[in-house]
Design an enzyme around this catalytic site. Structure first.
Site, PDB file in Angstrom:
ATOM      1  N   ALA A 250       0.798  -1.240   0.000  1.00 21.49           N
ATOM      2  CA  ALA A 250       0.000   0.000   0.000  1.00 21.49           C
ATOM      3  C   ALA A 250       0.824   1.281   0.000  1.00 21.49           C
ATOM      4  O   ALA A 250       0.265   2.370   0.090  1.00 21.49           O
ATOM      5  CB  ALA A 250      -1.000   0.040   1.157  1.00 21.49           C
ATOM      6  N   ALA A 251       2.145   1.178  -0.140  1.00 20.99           N
ATOM      7  CA  ALA A 251       2.975   2.394  -0.160  1.00 20.99           C
ATOM      8  C   ALA A 251       2.596   3.296  -1.331  1.00 20.99           C
ATOM      9  O   ALA A 251       2.384   4.499  -1.172  1.00 20.99           O
ATOM     10  CB  ALA A 251       4.452   2.022  -0.237  1.00 20.99           C
ATOM     11  N   GLY A 252       2.507   2.698  -2.523  1.00 20.31           N
ATOM     12  CA  GLY A 252       2.145   3.472  -3.710  1.00 20.31           C
ATOM     13  C   GLY A 252       0.719   4.001  -3.647  1.00 20.31           C
ATOM     14  O   GLY A 252       0.437   5.124  -4.078  1.00 20.31           O
ATOM     15  N   ASP A 253      -0.179   3.194  -3.096  1.00 21.94           N
ATOM     16  CA  ASP A 253      -1.591   3.621  -2.981  1.00 21.94           C
ATOM     17  C   ASP A 253      -1.737   4.771  -1.992  1.00 21.94           C
ATOM     18  O   ASP A 253      -2.507   5.707  -2.213  1.00 21.94           O
ATOM     19  CB  ASP A 253      -2.460   2.444  -2.522  1.00 21.94           C
ATOM     20  CG  ASP A 253      -2.451   1.300  -3.521  1.00 21.94           C
ATOM     21  OD1 ASP A 253      -2.292   1.569  -4.722  1.00 21.94           O
ATOM     22  OD2 ASP A 253      -2.600   0.145  -3.102  1.00 21.94           O
TER      23      ASP A 253
END
Length: 306
Positions: A250-253
């Site tokens: 979920a880093a990119g999200d």
């Protein structure tokens, strides 16, 4: 005034297995821990936007099952408008199995389920939520036909569109022409343009290629290194914050959702919004899980002052 953000996308129940290292073909490994949490690219991005103060709505599909109930409740608990989510009694809620190693790197297997059933009709039924937004965000864990319809409604109502082309695959050229801002990582960018990201020159070449395809604003995220942006007003590479990552899920999200909460529709503050988004992402990777790791606006501001 806070931004209004509508996310068209995926809702997955994530099951995370913690392991020392990734298994080799044919190998059986013991998992040290197993956890379940709400996730999916769409849900993660919506929660990141909402926790950063955006008025957030969701358009998607879940199964008529426990997983679907869990996903809807998870969004509602974050103040997200879920009236655009349809329950499907024929197909189960999407799910993901996440293998997480001791270095914080992950490998993910996704079952699309109800996400893959999201239709043009579902999107049309939610046109009120789309038309009222400042930004509409979509990814590729739901069918492109539904995304195309969402972007058509957005453009007809003067709403800016953000496309996260993940997981990467071929894009309908008509969709790109309706995209105001595209946010791939370096791998996704290379698969879409054929240009491998190595330095600033290759990033500028990629921006030119996306502009040829119809997208004039670009952000390429380059993992722990940072992010490159290019708009009609200029370009720059903004380094990431150095942290010890325990889980990159979920880093990119988180980055995309947080960005959408701060970005002005004319993109005039893109660098400032991008720095805020990177701070949010740097906090997310220091915690376990997808939704549970996404920081609030208060936490991001507090970290910025340290």
């Amino acid at each position: 005034m806070s931004n209004k953000v509508t996310v068209v996308g995926s809702l997955n129940v994530d099951t995370t297995l913690r392991i020392k290292r990734m298994p080799l073909p044919g190998e059986t490994l013991a998992a040290a821990d197993k956890t379940s949490a709400a996730g999916g690219k769409g849900a993660n991005q919506a929660v990141a936007a909402a926790r950063s103060g955006a008025q957030t709505a969701f358009v998607g599909q879940v199964g008529k099952d426990n997983g679907g109930e869990m996903m809807i409740k998870g969004l509602q608990d974050n103040g997200i408008d879920t009236t655009g989510i349809r329950e499907n009694d024929q197909v189960g809620t999407g799910s993901a199995a996440i293998l997480l190693d001791s270095d914080g790197q992950n490998s993910i297997l996704v079952y699309g389920g109800a996400n893959q059933q999201l239709s043009v009709d579902d999107v049309t039924a939610a046109q009120q939520q789309i038309a009222a937004a400042d930004f509409v965000i979509a990814q590729f864990e739901t069918p492109q036909a539904a995304t195309l319809k969402a972007f058509q409604i957005a453009k007809a109502n003067g709403v800016k569109t953000i496309l996260n082309p993940a997981p990467a695959h071929e894009i309908d050229p008509a969709l790109l022409k309706l995209t105001d801002l595209i946010i791939p990582n370096e791998t996704e960018s290379a698969s879409l343009t054929g240009i491998i990201i190595t330095d600033e020159t290759s990033m500028l070449m990629s921006a030119a290629k996306f502009a040829q395809m119809g997208v004039r604003n670009l952000i390429i995220t380059v993992g722990a290194k940072g992010a490159f942006y290019c708009t009609q007003d200029g370009y720059n590479f903004v380094p990431a914050f150095k942290v010890n990552a325990v889980d990159t899920t979920a880093a990119g999200d988180t980055f995309i959702g947080a960005l959408s909460s701060q970005l002005k529709p004319d993109m005039s503050n893109i660098e400032k919004a991008l720095v805020y988004a990177q701070r949010a992402s740097s906090l997310a990777v220091q915690k376990m899980g997808a939704l549970p790791s996404i920081p609030t606006h208060e936490a991001i501001i507090a970290a910025s002052r340290q």
